[in-house]
Design a protein around this motif. Structure first.
Motif, PDB file in Angstrom:
ATOM      1  N   GLU A   1       0.824  -1.199   0.000  1.00 14.49           N
ATOM      2  CA  GLU A   1       0.000   0.000   0.000  1.00 14.49           C
ATOM      3  C   GLU A   1       0.862   1.254   0.000  1.00 14.49           C
ATOM      4  OE1 GLU A   1      -2.559  -0.285   3.335  1.00 14.49           O
ATOM      5  OE2 GLU A   1      -3.973  -1.643   2.350  1.00 14.49           O
ATOM      6  N   ALA A   2       1.945   1.240   0.785  1.00 12.24           N
ATOM      7  CA  ALA A   2       2.805   2.412   0.855  1.00 12.24           C
ATOM      8  C   ALA A   2       3.555   2.633  -0.449  1.00 12.24           C
ATOM      9  CB  ALA A   2       3.790   2.263   2.015  1.00 12.24           C
ATOM     10  N   ALA A   3       3.799   1.551  -1.204  1.00 11.04           N
ATOM     11  CA  ALA A   3       4.584   1.664  -2.428  1.00 11.04           C
ATOM     12  C   ALA A   3       3.771   2.183  -3.602  1.00 11.04           C
ATOM     13  CB  ALA A   3       5.179   0.299  -2.776  1.00 11.04           C
ATOM     14  N   GLY A   4       2.446   2.100  -3.552  1.00 12.26           N
ATOM     15  CA  GLY A   4       1.617   2.532  -4.663  1.00 12.26           C
ATOM     16  C   GLY A   4       1.504   4.035  -4.736  1.00 12.26           C
ATOM     17  N   PRO A   5       0.849   4.546  -5.777  1.00 13.85           N
ATOM     18  CA  PRO A   5       0.668   5.995  -5.917  1.00 13.85           C
ATOM     19  C   PRO A   5      -0.240   6.558  -4.831  1.00 13.85           C
ATOM     20  CG  PRO A   5      -0.577   4.803  -7.592  1.00 13.85           C
ATOM     21  CD  PRO A   5       0.268   3.795  -6.896  1.00 13.85           C
ATOM     22  N   PHE A   6      -0.039   7.813  -4.491  1.00 16.19           N
ATOM     23  CA  PHE A   6      -0.757   8.463  -3.396  1.00 16.19           C
ATOM     24  C   PHE A   6      -2.251   8.553  -3.678  1.00 16.19           C
ATOM     25  CE2 PHE A   6      -2.376  12.631  -1.827  1.00 16.19           C
ATOM     26  CZ  PHE A   6      -2.486  12.281  -0.493  1.00 16.19           C
ATOM     27  N   ARG A   7      -3.054   8.184  -2.650  1.00 19.83           N
ATOM     28  CA  ARG A   7      -4.509   8.287  -2.712  1.00 19.83           C
ATOM     29  C   ARG A   7      -5.024   8.696  -1.329  1.00 19.83           C
ATOM     30  NH1 ARG A   7      -3.196   7.546  -7.306  1.00 19.83           N
ATOM     31  NH2 ARG A   7      -3.718   5.791  -8.677  1.00 19.83           N
ATOM     32  N   MET A   8      -5.897   9.703  -1.282  1.00 15.32           N
ATOM     33  CA  MET A   8      -6.547  10.065  -0.019  1.00 15.32           C
ATOM     34  C   MET A   8      -7.958  10.590  -0.268  1.00 15.32           C
ATOM     35  SD  MET A   8      -5.511  12.734   3.053  1.00 15.32           S
ATOM     36  CE  MET A   8      -6.516  14.113   2.437  1.00 15.32           C
ATOM     37  N   PRO A   9      -8.978   9.785   0.037  1.00 21.14           N
ATOM     38  CA  PRO A   9     -10.354  10.300  -0.028  1.00 21.14           C
ATOM     39  C   PRO A   9     -10.544  11.413   1.000  1.00 21.14           C
ATOM     40  CG  PRO A   9     -10.329   7.895   0.054  1.00 21.14           C
ATOM     41  CD  PRO A   9      -8.938   8.350   0.378  1.00 21.14           C
ATOM     42  N   VAL A  10     -11.134  12.511   0.571  1.00 22.31           N
ATOM     43  CA  VAL A  10     -11.347  13.654   1.461  1.00 22.31           C
ATOM     44  C   VAL A  10     -12.600  13.404   2.290  1.00 22.31           C
ATOM     45  CG1 VAL A  10     -11.793  16.138   1.591  1.00 22.31           C
ATOM     46  CG2 VAL A  10     -10.196  15.238  -0.118  1.00 22.31           C
ATOM     47  N   GLN A  11     -12.432  13.401   3.609  1.00 17.60           N
ATOM     48  CA  GLN A  11     -13.557  13.180   4.514  1.00 17.60           C
ATOM     49  C   GLN A  11     -14.134  14.485   5.052  1.00 17.60           C
ATOM     50  OE1 GLN A  11     -12.092  10.554   7.558  1.00 17.60           O
ATOM     51  NE2 GLN A  11     -11.721   8.870   6.164  1.00 17.60           N
ATOM     52  N   TRP A  12     -13.299  15.520   5.103  1.00 12.34           N
ATOM     53  CA  TRP A  12     -13.737  16.750   5.766  1.00 12.34           C
ATOM     54  C   TRP A  12     -12.857  17.903   5.298  1.00 12.34           C
ATOM     55  CZ3 TRP A  12     -11.514  18.612  10.916  1.00 12.34           C
ATOM     56  CH2 TRP A  12     -12.213  19.726  11.402  1.00 12.34           C
ATOM     57  N   VAL A  13     -13.495  19.047   5.040  1.00 12.63           N
ATOM     58  CA  VAL A  13     -12.753  20.276   4.759  1.00 12.63           C
ATOM     59  C   VAL A  13     -12.572  21.000   6.085  1.00 12.63           C
ATOM     60  CG1 VAL A  13     -12.709  22.459   3.504  1.00 12.63           C
ATOM     61  CG2 VAL A  13     -13.691  20.416   2.431  1.00 12.63           C
ATOM     62  N   ASN A  14     -11.330  21.100   6.525  1.00 11.91           N
ATOM     63  CA  ASN A  14     -10.994  21.687   7.829  1.00 11.91           C
ATOM     64  C   ASN A  14     -10.814  23.197   7.661  1.00 11.91           C
ATOM     65  OD1 ASN A  14     -10.015  22.337  10.333  1.00 11.91           O
ATOM     66  ND2 ASN A  14      -8.490  20.703  10.409  1.00 11.91           N
TER      67      ASN A  14
END
Length: 641
Positions: free
Chosen positions: A244-257
């Motif tokens: 998982e760490a080796a793959g391309p960056f992915r982050m679903p946005v849960q909240w706009v802070n």
């Protein structure tokens, strides 16, 4: 050295030891695993034994366990370890596991979260819930019974969900006198089945959860077995989270802070890859790009964040990004599509209704989705693909799914986070299915919305009216078509541009291929809704007269139109009155059993809860109702009678 100095140094050493212990405990790796298999294979007993042997039971719990064991009939000094896990009263009374029970325990080498999954086929949906976050599965087999249907079902589901570490625990060896020949036969039987579904390797071991054989120490009763103990395997198995760490960056946005005007960040759990300040990122599905300026956490800013960390990312540009979007590596973004093939595990008592709109929740994205009739279902015993028109409870099938807008995804084989989803019933809010996206359909990339120069607003201005849909709904014989026809005549006399879509007339052409099953009724309304939407694009006032018995489908049509353009008109006639009129003789046929799936008799009608207008045909004539509806649509609102 004084006594106080000795005490001080002793306290300091104790504090250092405690700190060192806490630091060691904090940095232990975590393994999430499940126990599954058929009914009464000993799953709860095994987990209870693991908790007991790892010294995770307090003295008062042990005393209560011994007391409860005597109550349920365990004799002598032996303990019923299953009672540690089966916490529901119904579970203890029936001696079965119903819900998923999560337990935490720890050894010197590793921390564990184990999910005890029910074995009954009725509770397969609960097993899927437990397996969705697991790294490893312990599949238990009762040595007396061998490989059963539920063993195959759970093995297939574990493989489908993406669990690649399988332990085959042949349990209750004490009840077959630790017979090696019987053990070898069970392992050979399971090996043949595992190969047929794509499980290429697994670790088999003979155990007794009740007696403790090969749980934490090698058993003298199985000298012919030279493999690891169960605890030894759990402590050392490499679940390879580095992928998982080796793959391309992915982050679903849960909240706009956005705590103040000087700070704006996007919070979420990193699903894949790493990110650093200065990295270029892309916001999907919009495709906008920017650069990471800060990685903010509660403990301060980070120089780098990796998969599994919850962070807030600040970007260099003020770009549109909100909950449901996905931040990704700019040069390696995930896919975006609105049509997919998916594997589904149906988890509801009510079967799948093809064409009905469900909520699809994937990561932080929630969209409306419809499921086509399944391509097939999977027979877990033979792996045969069978034709099917729907999916029943615990069925596993393949189907095409269409969402109302494009979503960010990756195939489940590449990403659990962006490939796994659930379906939610829009009326009950119950989770009805778990699914895995396999791939997007080619037509999703080849079909694009064509921009037109003459807009719906231009069509409406030319006609001098606002477009609208007047949706008449009610039982057969309620008077829908009669009132709708009167309304259109009055609007036409006022110079309005209208078109009336009547239920019977549409079934002579556009929908002549549809019957009256629940699925066909839903498809009937879906087609009519799409036609009505196209007609409003032309600036028309569209009137429809359909029974349209289901709230979900009426809501689906409402969602197709801009706010304020859909008017639900409930022609409210009691069933007894509609049946008394029975102009077409349909109720008589339905009562005689010669007309199936007739609304009000053997098919339900879900009355509108908050219609824009209600017509009480017992107190209002069709002419009066038509006048009132026209007054509404032309802006001269009259109170509902």
């Amino acid at each position: 050295m004084s006594g106080s100095d000795v005490i001080y140094q002793t306290e300091a050493l104790i504090a250092e030891d405690i700190e060192a212990y806490l630091d060691l405990h904090q940095h232990k790796s975590m393994l999430r695993f499940i126990t599954c298999g058929s009914v009464d294979d000993g799953k709860s007993t095994l987990i209870g034994r693991l908790l007991y042997d790892s010294k995770m039971i307090f003295e008062d719990q042990l005393a209560a366990l011994e007391t409860d064991s005597r109550k349920v009939g365990t004799q002598g000094q032996e303990i019923d370890f299953a009672l540690l896990v089966d916490g529901l009263a119904a579970e203890r009374e029936q001696g079965i596991t119903i819900d998923v029970a999560y337990r935490f325990f720890s050894t010197e080498k590793r921390k564990f979260i184990v999910a005890d999954c029910p074995g009954h086929e009725q509770y397969t949906r609960n097993m899927v819930t437990g397996a969705s976050t697991a790294d490893l599965a312990v599949i238990l087999i009762d040595a007396r019974k061998g490989v059963l249907t539920q063993t195959r079902r759970h093995s297939y589901l574990c493989h489908l969900i993406g669990i690649r570490h399988i332990v085959l625990a042949v349990n209750k060896m004490d009840l077959i006198a630790y017979d090696q020949a019987r053990y070898d036969a069970i392992v050979a039987d399971y090996s043949a089945f595992a190969a047929s579904i794509g499980i290429t390797r697994f670790t088999a071991m003979p155990i007794s959860g009740f007696k403790g054989d090969n749980i934490t120490a090698p058993s003298e009763n199985t000298p012919w077995y030279t493999g690891p103990t169960l605890m030894g395997h759990l402590e050392t198995v490499d679940v390879n989270t580095a992928a998982e760490a080796a793959g391309p960056f992915r982050m679903p946005v849960q909240w706009v802070n956005r705590p103040n005007l000087d700070f704006r960040g996007f919070s979420g759990l990193i699903a894949n890859g790493t990110v650093k300040p200065g990295d270029a990122v892309r916001v999907l599905p919009s495709g906008k790009t920017s650069t990471v300026t800060r990685i903010v956490t509660l403990d301060g800013d980070l120089e780098e964040a990796v998969a599994g960390q919850s962070v807030t990312l600040c970007l260099a540009d003020e770009i549109d990004c909100s909950r449901g979007d996905v931040l990704s590596a700019a040069d390696a973004p995930p896919q975006v599509a609105d049509q997919f093939e998916a594997s589904l595990v149906w988890m509801a008592d009510e079967p799948l209704v093809p064409g009905r709109a469900y909520w699809l929740k994937l990561a932080s994205q929630t969209v409306s989705a419809t499921v086509s009739p399944p391509k097939c279902t999977i027979n877990v015993n033979t792996m045969e693909r069978l034709a099917a028109k729907t999916l029943d409870l615990n069925a596993i099938g393949l189907a095409e799914i269409t969402t109302d807008r494009a979503i960010v995804f990756e195939p489940y084989a590449e990403s659990r986070t962006l490939g796994g989803f659930i379906l939610i019933d829009k009326i009950s809010n119950a989770t009805v299915a778990a699914g895995m996206l396999n791939f997007s359909l080619r037509r999703a990339q080849n079909v694009h919305w064509q921009a037109l120069d003459v807009t719906r607003e231009a069509h409406a201005r030319l006609k001098g009216q606002g477009p609208a849909v007047l949706w008449f709904t009610g039982l057969s014989g309620s008077g829908k078509s009669t009132i709708a026809n009167m309304v259109e005549k009055r609007l036409h006399a006022l110079g309005k541009h209208t078109f009336l879509l009547d239920g019977d007339n549409v079934r002579h052409g556009l929908n002549k291929d549809l019957g009256f099953t629940e699925a066909d009724r839903i498809e009937n309304i879906r087609r009519v809704g799409e036609v009505a939407r196209l007609m409003t694009d032309a600036g028309l006032i569209v009137l429809t007269a359909f029974i349209s018995p289901f709230r979900a489908e009426r809501q689906m049509v409402r969602a197709l139109l801009p706010a304020g353009e859909f008017y639900e008109i409930f022609v409210d006639t009691p069933l007894e009155e509609a049946e008394r009129r029975d102009v077409k003789g349909l109720y008589k046929k339905a009562r005689a059993g010669t007309l199936k799936n007739f609304t009000g008799i053997d098919s339900p009608y879900e009355a509108p809860e908050n219609p824009e207008i209600r017509v009480d045909t017992m107190r209002e004539t069709p002419e009066e109702a038509a006048e009132r509806i026209v007054a509404l649509i032309t802006g001269e609102w009259m109170p509902v009678i």
